[in-house]
Design an enzyme around this catalytic site. Structure first.
Site, short mmCIF file in Angstrom:
data_model
loop_
_atom_site.label_atom_id
_atom_site.label_comp_id
_atom_site.label_asym_id
_atom_site.label_seq_id
_atom_site.Cartn_x
_atom_site.Cartn_y
_atom_site.Cartn_z
CE LYS A 1 -4.06 2.02 0.64
NZ LYS A 1 -3.75 2.87 -0.52
CE LYS B 1 3.98 6.85 6.49
NZ LYS B 1 3.86 7.79 5.38
CE LYS C 1 4.63 7.58 -1.45
NZ LYS C 1 3.91 7.94 -0.21
CB THR D 1 -2.43 13.03 5.66
OG1 THR D 1 -2.79 11.99 4.75
CG2 THR D 1 -0.99 12.87 6.07
CG ASN E 1 -4.14 16.16 1.04
OD1 ASN E 1 -3.78 15.78 2.16
ND2 ASN E 1 -5.29 15.80 0.52
CB SER F 1 -5.65 4.74 2.32
OG SER F 1 -5.47 5.85 1.49
P1 NAD Z 1 0.85 18.14 -2.29
O1 NAD Z 1 1.36 17.99 -3.65
O2 NAD Z 1 -0.61 18.25 -2.09
O3 NAD Z 1 1.55 19.40 -1.60
C1 NAD Z 1 2.94 19.57 -1.50
C2 NAD Z 1 3.20 20.99 -1.06
O4 NAD Z 1 4.58 21.16 -0.80
C3 NAD Z 1 2.81 22.04 -2.10
O5 NAD Z 1 2.25 23.16 -1.44
C4 NAD Z 1 4.18 22.43 -2.69
O6 NAD Z 1 4.16 23.74 -3.23
C5 NAD Z 1 5.02 22.34 -1.43
N1 NAD Z 1 6.46 22.28 -1.68
C6 NAD Z 1 7.14 21.54 -2.58
N2 NAD Z 1 8.45 21.79 -2.49
C7 NAD Z 1 8.60 22.69 -1.49
C8 NAD Z 1 9.70 23.36 -0.91
N3 NAD Z 1 10.95 23.13 -1.33
N4 NAD Z 1 9.48 24.24 0.10
C9 NAD Z 1 8.23 24.48 0.55
N5 NAD Z 1 7.15 23.88 0.04
C10 NAD Z 1 7.33 23.02 -0.98
O7 NAD Z 1 1.46 16.91 -1.45
P2 NAD Z 1 0.91 16.30 -0.10
O8 NAD Z 1 0.01 15.18 -0.43
O9 NAD Z 1 0.44 17.41 0.79
O10 NAD Z 1 2.24 15.65 0.48
C11 NAD Z 1 3.17 16.41 1.27
C12 NAD Z 1 4.05 15.45 2.04
O11 NAD Z 1 3.24 14.61 2.86
C13 NAD Z 1 4.88 14.48 1.19
O12 NAD Z 1 6.10 14.22 1.82
C14 NAD Z 1 4.02 13.22 1.17
O13 NAD Z 1 4.78 12.06 0.91
C15 NAD Z 1 3.50 13.25 2.59
N6 NAD Z 1 2.28 12.46 2.80
C16 NAD Z 1 1.16 12.70 2.09
C17 NAD Z 1 0.02 11.95 2.35
C18 NAD Z 1 -1.29 12.22 1.66
O14 NAD Z 1 -2.31 11.63 2.08
N7 NAD Z 1 -1.35 13.08 0.67
C19 NAD Z 1 0.04 10.95 3.32
C20 NAD Z 1 1.21 10.74 4.04
C21 NAD Z 1 2.32 11.51 3.77
#
Ligand code: NAD
Length: 426
Positions: free
Chosen positions: A70, A94, A106, A190, A221, A360
């Site tokens: 997953k 996790k 992944k 999240t 997100n 999820s």
């Molecule tokens: P997303 O694409 O919705 O948002 C990412 C954000 O980070 C955007 O606002 C982008 O502009 C910003 N960003 C990118 N590079 C940057 C930088 N150098 N400095 C500052 N901001 C920057 O992605 P997301 O789903 O919110 O995921 C964010 C993190 O959370 C990732 O590491 C992802 O693996 C982790 N994560 C996400 C989920 C999920 O359900 N979406 C679950 C667990 C972990």
């Protein structure tokens, strides 16, 4: 502040630290150090101008001893196999920490989605599924959203898979729109899970939420939804950044995340992607350099963007009491050591952002049973899962006199090893 450190090396160092602490037997350690399967493939896409472009896609299936693989799919111009391997390993730990019966995987595509039209993005997303169809499925490997992917993209992907196999198969992908079998509460899960964990941590550390200042790196997100719940609970969000810059409320009055998102979305994408628009469109705030942003004095620092943001170079300058790792892998292992010596509490990614995979899992259960839950039910169950994980990890932290990350890895390793050994491999 990102460095070139291979993120997979980082997860192996974290694994080793916990394995050494519990004297994990070398054979089990050897199995846990490598992914079971790794796929790399090409995705040809017809562009709007009728030319063809070939994109590189990845899927890593790290471990399925506790259940089907997953993990999300990331669209990023710097995506690569090392990163996907690291993220797949983190998913394994996790799901074990959350104690849900799933393994870890992944995926990713090397692409800058900001440069694609909506049609090109849809063809690329469907192409990924055509390339991966033989090794994903509701009881094999279940993808989900990650950086730059969202419910719309998950909807296209689930639809493509269903067409390929000739039957409606919503359980192949989570994070779908509600109309296609998504779960109530998944989009915010999240961030909400991270918020529930924050409440646990501040209670343990006796930090007053009403006086606590938060800095958030990444406003997609995860960062956005987390900030909504924190703002509602009275925390003071003093700075927010995204890939294009940041806004810092020097006066200390705090930022309203909904207002910031509305301004960012003013230039957003119709599909609701968080990758377009920027927080910098909010006027009348101070801007600092990306480097300085992480060093703003605050109570809680929330990296919610990408890996390798807090390294041995800047760890000495971080001025937070708590780092809540909503991103995956934002703190390197060398930085961990430095932060720990300075008494900064790091809530590790495999706990802090486990709310996403937990809901999820709920979505997958609902798809398989074809029965759907209310948002209240989802959030109540989410809170139970993350609180139980927090308590288990806190017990390990005290039992082994260690930091929260190592305590979480110990819990995860023991659970995966137990499943592995119960299968009689050894
Ligand atoms: P997303 O694409 O919705 O948002 C990412 C954000 O980070 C955007 O606002 C982008 O502009 C910003 N960003 C990118 N590079 C940057 C930088 N150098 N400095 C500052 N901001 C920057 O992605 P997301 O789903 O919110 O995921 C964010 C993190 O959370 C990732 O590491 C992802 O693996 C982790 N994560 C996400 C989920 C999920 O359900 N979406 C679950 C667990 C972990």
């Amino acid at each position: 502040m990102a460095t070139n450190k291979n993120p997979f090396t980082n997860t192996l160092e974290q694994l080793k630290k916990a394995a050494d602490l519990i004297n994990l037997d070398p054979d089990t350690h050897a199995i846990l150090k490598v992914p079971y399967r790794t796929f790399q493939f090409s995705i040809p896409v017809k562009m709007d101008d009728n030319s063809w472009k070939v994109f590189e896609g990845y899927r890593v299936q790290y471990n399925n001893d506790r259940g089907p693989y997953k993990g999300g799919i990331r669209f990023h111009h710097q995506a690569n196999l090392h990163e996907v391997k690291a993220l797949a390993a983190l998913m394994t730990w996790k799901t074990a920490v959350a104690n849900i019966p799933l393994g870890g995987g992944k995926g990713g595509i090397k692409v800058d989605p900001k440069k694609l039209s909506e049609g090109e993005l849809e063809r690329l997303s469907r192409g990924y599924i055509r390339a991966a169809r033989d090794f994903i499925g509701p009881d094999i490997d279940i993808p989900a959203p990650d950086v730059n992917t969202n419910p719309t993209i998950m909807g296209w992907m689930a639809d493509e898979y269903s067409k390929l196999v000739g039957r409606s198969t919503p359980g192949v992908i989570t994070g779908k729109p509600l109309a296609l079998g998504g779960s109530q509460g998944r989009e915010a899960a999240t961030g909400l899970g991270g918020f529930y964990l924050l409440q646990e941590v501040v209670a343990k550390l006796k930090i007053n939420p009403k006086k606590a200042k938060i800095v958030i790196q990444g406003f997609g997100n995860v960062g956005y939804h987390f900030s909504r719940f924190a703002y509602k609970a009275g925390y003071n969000i003093i700075a927010i950044s995204d890939s294009q810059g940041n806004i810092f409320d020097k006066r200390g009055k705090g930022l309203n995340p909904k207002h910031v998102m509305n301004t960012k979305r003013g230039k957003g994408l119709a599909s609701g992607c968080y990758c377009k628009g920027t927080v910098c469109d909010c006027e009348n705030y101070t801007r600092v350099s990306d480097k300085k942003m992480l060093e703003i004095p605050c109570d809680i620092l929330v990296p919610a963007a990408l890996e390798n943001q807090i390294t041995k170079t800047n760890a000495g300058r971080i001025k937070a009491k708590v780092i809540l790792e909503l991103a995956n892998g934002p703190v390197t292992s060398e930085a961990d050591e430095k932060l720990s010596k300075r008494g900064i509490v790091v809530v590790p990614d495999i706990l802090a952002n486990s709310g996403g995979v937990t809901v999820s899992y709920f979505e997958w259960l609902q798809n398989l049973s074809n029965e759907y839950w209310t948002e209240q039910e989802v959030n109540k169950k989410l809170k139970e899962v993350v609180t139980a994980a927090f308590n288990d990890i806190w017990k390990n932290k005290e039992k082994y006199s260690t930091d929260l990350r190592t305590a979480a890895y110990v819990l995860a390793i023991q659970r995966v090893a137990e499943a592995l050994q119960a299968k009689g491999y050894r």
